[in-house]
Scaffold this motif. Sequence first.
Motif, PDB file in Angstrom:
ATOM      1  N   LYS A   1       0.843  -1.199   0.000  1.00 15.80           N
ATOM      2  CA  LYS A   1       0.000   0.000   0.000  1.00 15.80           C
ATOM      3  C   LYS A   1       0.876   1.246   0.000  1.00 15.80           C
ATOM      4  CE  LYS A   1      -2.746   2.972   2.978  1.00 15.80           C
ATOM      5  NZ  LYS A   1      -3.744   3.229   4.004  1.00 15.80           N
ATOM      6  N   SER A   2       0.531   2.197  -0.890  1.00 13.17           N
ATOM      7  CA  SER A   2       1.105   3.537  -0.748  1.00 13.17           C
ATOM      8  C   SER A   2       0.050   4.458  -0.147  1.00 13.17           C
ATOM      9  CB  SER A   2       1.606   4.058  -2.094  1.00 13.17           C
ATOM     10  OG  SER A   2       2.804   3.386  -2.440  1.00 13.17           O
ATOM     11  N   THR A   3      -1.132   4.554  -0.814  1.00  6.14           N
ATOM     12  CA  THR A   3      -2.204   5.413  -0.280  1.00  6.14           C
ATOM     13  C   THR A   3      -3.488   4.652   0.038  1.00  6.14           C
ATOM     14  OG1 THR A   3      -3.168   5.843  -2.452  1.00  6.14           O
ATOM     15  CG2 THR A   3      -1.422   7.357  -1.708  1.00  6.14           C
TER      16      THR A   3
ATOM     17  N   VAL B   1      -3.405  10.836  -5.182  1.00  8.83           N
ATOM     18  CA  VAL B   1      -2.891   9.583  -5.749  1.00  8.83           C
ATOM     19  C   VAL B   1      -1.362   9.555  -5.615  1.00  8.83           C
ATOM     20  CG1 VAL B   1      -2.459   8.466  -7.978  1.00  8.83           C
ATOM     21  CG2 VAL B   1      -4.770   9.128  -7.370  1.00  8.83           C
ATOM     22  N   ALA B   2      -0.803   8.371  -5.303  1.00  2.00           N
ATOM     23  CA  ALA B   2       0.660   8.223  -5.230  1.00  2.00           C
ATOM     24  C   ALA B   2       1.194   7.984  -6.638  1.00  2.00           C
ATOM     25  CB  ALA B   2       1.037   7.061  -4.323  1.00  2.00           C
TER      26      ALA B   2
ATOM     27  N   PHE C   1       8.273   6.440   2.322  1.00  3.79           N
ATOM     28  CA  PHE C   1       9.204   6.660   1.200  1.00  3.79           C
ATOM     29  C   PHE C   1       8.748   7.918   0.461  1.00  3.79           C
ATOM     30  CE2 PHE C   1      10.147   2.349   2.208  1.00  3.79           C
ATOM     31  CZ  PHE C   1      11.466   2.159   1.824  1.00  3.79           C
ATOM     32  N   ASN C   2       9.008   9.066   1.079  1.00  2.00           N
ATOM     33  CA  ASN C   2       8.465  10.310   0.517  1.00  2.00           C
ATOM     34  C   ASN C   2       9.553  11.214  -0.050  1.00  2.00           C
ATOM     35  OD1 ASN C   2       9.575  10.964   2.888  1.00  2.00           O
ATOM     36  ND2 ASN C   2       7.709  11.727   3.869  1.00  2.00           N
TER      37      ASN C   2
ATOM     38  N   GLY D   1       9.303   9.271  -4.505  1.00  2.00           N
ATOM     39  CA  GLY D   1       8.989   8.088  -3.701  1.00  2.00           C
ATOM     40  C   GLY D   1       7.490   7.836  -3.706  1.00  2.00           C
ATOM     41  N   PRO D   2       7.076   6.595  -3.413  1.00  2.00           N
ATOM     42  CA  PRO D   2       5.642   6.283  -3.448  1.00  2.00           C
ATOM     43  C   PRO D   2       4.839   6.925  -2.318  1.00  2.00           C
ATOM     44  CG  PRO D   2       6.917   4.363  -2.755  1.00  2.00           C
ATOM     45  CD  PRO D   2       7.905   5.406  -3.157  1.00  2.00           C
ATOM     46  N   GLY D   3       5.538   7.535  -1.345  1.00  5.86           N
ATOM     47  CA  GLY D   3       4.813   8.261  -0.296  1.00  5.86           C
ATOM     48  C   GLY D   3       4.459   9.683  -0.709  1.00  5.86           C
ATOM     49  N   VAL D   4       4.879  10.096  -1.905  1.00  6.91           N
ATOM     50  CA  VAL D   4       4.606  11.469  -2.367  1.00  6.91           C
ATOM     51  C   VAL D   4       3.248  11.502  -3.068  1.00  6.91           C
ATOM     52  CG1 VAL D   4       5.388  13.312  -3.917  1.00  6.91           C
ATOM     53  CG2 VAL D   4       7.065  11.932  -2.655  1.00  6.91           C
ATOM     54  N   LEU D   5       2.389  12.417  -2.639  1.00  3.38           N
ATOM     55  CA  LEU D   5       1.057  12.520  -3.238  1.00  3.38           C
ATOM     56  C   LEU D   5       1.098  13.498  -4.415  1.00  3.38           C
ATOM     57  CD1 LEU D   5      -1.025  12.667   0.073  1.00  3.38           C
ATOM     58  CD2 LEU D   5      -0.185  10.669  -1.179  1.00  3.38           C
ATOM     59  N   SER D   6       0.135  13.372  -5.316  1.00  2.09           N
ATOM     60  CA  SER D   6       0.169  14.179  -6.549  1.00  2.09           C
ATOM     61  C   SER D   6       0.277  15.675  -6.255  1.00  2.09           C
ATOM     62  CB  SER D   6      -1.081  13.914  -7.391  1.00  2.09           C
ATOM     63  OG  SER D   6      -1.063  12.608  -7.888  1.00  2.09           O
TER      64      SER D   6
END
Length: 570
Positions: A148-150, A222-223, A171-172, A195-200
């Motif tokens: 899971k990321s988001t 969304v990641a 992982f941002n 990183g996959p923790g960064v949101l759009s």
Amino acid sequence: MALPTFLLALSGIAKGAHSLSFDRSSCKCVPQDSCWPLTQEWQSLNQTVEGRLIVTVPLASVCHQPHLAQSQCEKLKDGWPFTQTHIPDPASFVSPLAQNGSCDPYSPQTSKCDIGNYPVYVVNASTPEHVAAALRFAKKKNIRVVVKSTGHDLLGKSSGHGSLGIWMHSFNHLSFTPKYTGVNSNYIGPAARIGPGVLSYELYEKAAKNGLRVLGGTCPTVAVAGGYTAGGGHSLLSGKYGLSADNVLEWEVVTSNGSHITATPTHNADLYWALSGGGGGVFAVTLSMTVKAFPDGPIATAGLTFEVSTSPNEDVFWSAVQAFHKQIPVFVDYGASAPYVIQGGIFSLQPLTLPDKSDEEVEDLIAPLLAELNALKVPYKLNVTTFPSFYDMFAAYYGPLPYGVVSHSEVQASRLIPRPTLLQKSDELIKVHRKIASLKEGPFWIVGNSFRVPRTPSAPNAVLPAWRDTDIHQMVVGPWNWTATWTENLAKEQALLDTVLPGLSQFSRSTYLNEGTPNQADWKEAFYGSNYGRLRKIKRVYDPDDVFYAKTGVGSDEWSADSDQRLCRI
Ligand SMILES: Cc1cc2nc3c(=O)[nH]c(=O)nc-3n(C[C@H](O)[C@H](O)[C@H](O)COP(=O)(O)OP(=O)(O)OC[C@H]3O[C@@H](n4cnc5c(N)ncnc54)[C@H](O)[C@@H]3O)c2cc1C
């Protein structure tokens, strides 16, 4: 909560949905099995991951005995339909079908809060070693893995009964370079490592500060480096730059055996190909992705609305909708994106988006459509604005940021509509739209993401080939009504399967894998097309023991759930 049997069977991800029996040795272990790890073994994993193993307590347990906390529950009820409620929780996810009523804030407080499809334990990973340790443990102990990321996945792919979760929120990392000098020597322009923790929205904001723009979701949360780009990733900028997967330079991943590797078009090229469009959560765990970034600049837009209530009559309203659809080829050939929604008798173009163009150019482009609306005597509201940057435009149309206002508890189905439909079959398409708009199981929103992506990406990838011939990604959304019964909500899903998909299938049998229904019978052909065979081979190389599984993911047809929701090899 007891659900009617036919509806359980329908959702397919519902507890008790299958009554198949399997030889247990072919199944993943679940908590009631003797093969499930002992407490000491979980403690040992916890030590390996530096104390970052979390025992899942479903978010909505505060709404059920014995953990009932009334005021927290009321707050949770208000927030439940929105993605931001589920993002900060290690195990929570948005898909109501996958939630399956096991523990939500609306079911009776006296009912049990069941763990359902939430992972039993979650590794809150913050280093590659944590990810590798979780994967090695799951492989050795034969436990299902969920990444899971988001938790946005609309098909519920970031959920799984009896699983070990790997949560990538930490992982941002986000950095930009004006001149890429990485291992992918085919490109030297600006790039972003994400990183996959960064949101759009975080990506857009920081990119703008660096004078850049990067592709991401129309949903601000969304990641981009999670399931979004892995599944293809369409953006308001796709008319100019293609899909997000078309712009990936490097993937940094941990594979199922714990190896920390990079995949580019020339290094681990088969994995690069699969990760770029072949779907999230099935090939490897992404730690970061490096993508092309583009110089920012003006974004010209035209927002347009018209309504059935102010049109001469309903037929004329739909003629106006048809006139819009006939213009789509002109819009997209010009490099524009034309995202629209038809909802409750209102058509909204939100907005016609032209990167690096001016008010005058967008006015010229939309003028023929306006002339048609005038001829039909359909009143409309038009807002032509050129924004100084992509971020400004996004905030104006999809804000207020950070989260926007739209709820995302929903069921949905989609098809990729090719050009010949718009040129030769627009009568039939509008007939299908009218039918969808009048379905008694509704309301349904008819959503169109219209743009043309390049025929050939700069590096070969696993994006479904049908995207290259698509003018509209047509999505039909049934908002989940938390005040209605499960039966009523699941009837929406049934209507998508019985009426919407067959209606749209006359135009195309292809679907965007991130925005289809998890119950789509033809998912292999629809989501992957001719890529499926190669994707399956690549998964065998990088995940030979099928550590990764996601419903409708590559290889998932080789597994089924038994009566206790154990995942078993067929
Ligand atoms: C509100 C909303 C708006 C959307 N808008 C758009 C849009 O504009 N354009 C578009 O293309 N799509 C859009 N989508 C669909 C979106 O692309 C998918 O839901 C996507 O799967 C989300 O990825 P995520 O990582 O944020 O979600 P998650 O649910 O965390 O993950 C989705 C899938 O990717 C896997 N995954 C997540 N992180 C990783 C990782 N680090 N490594 C490996 N696998 C991983 C998961 O296991 C799961 O299979 C939207 C969805 C929602 C809910």
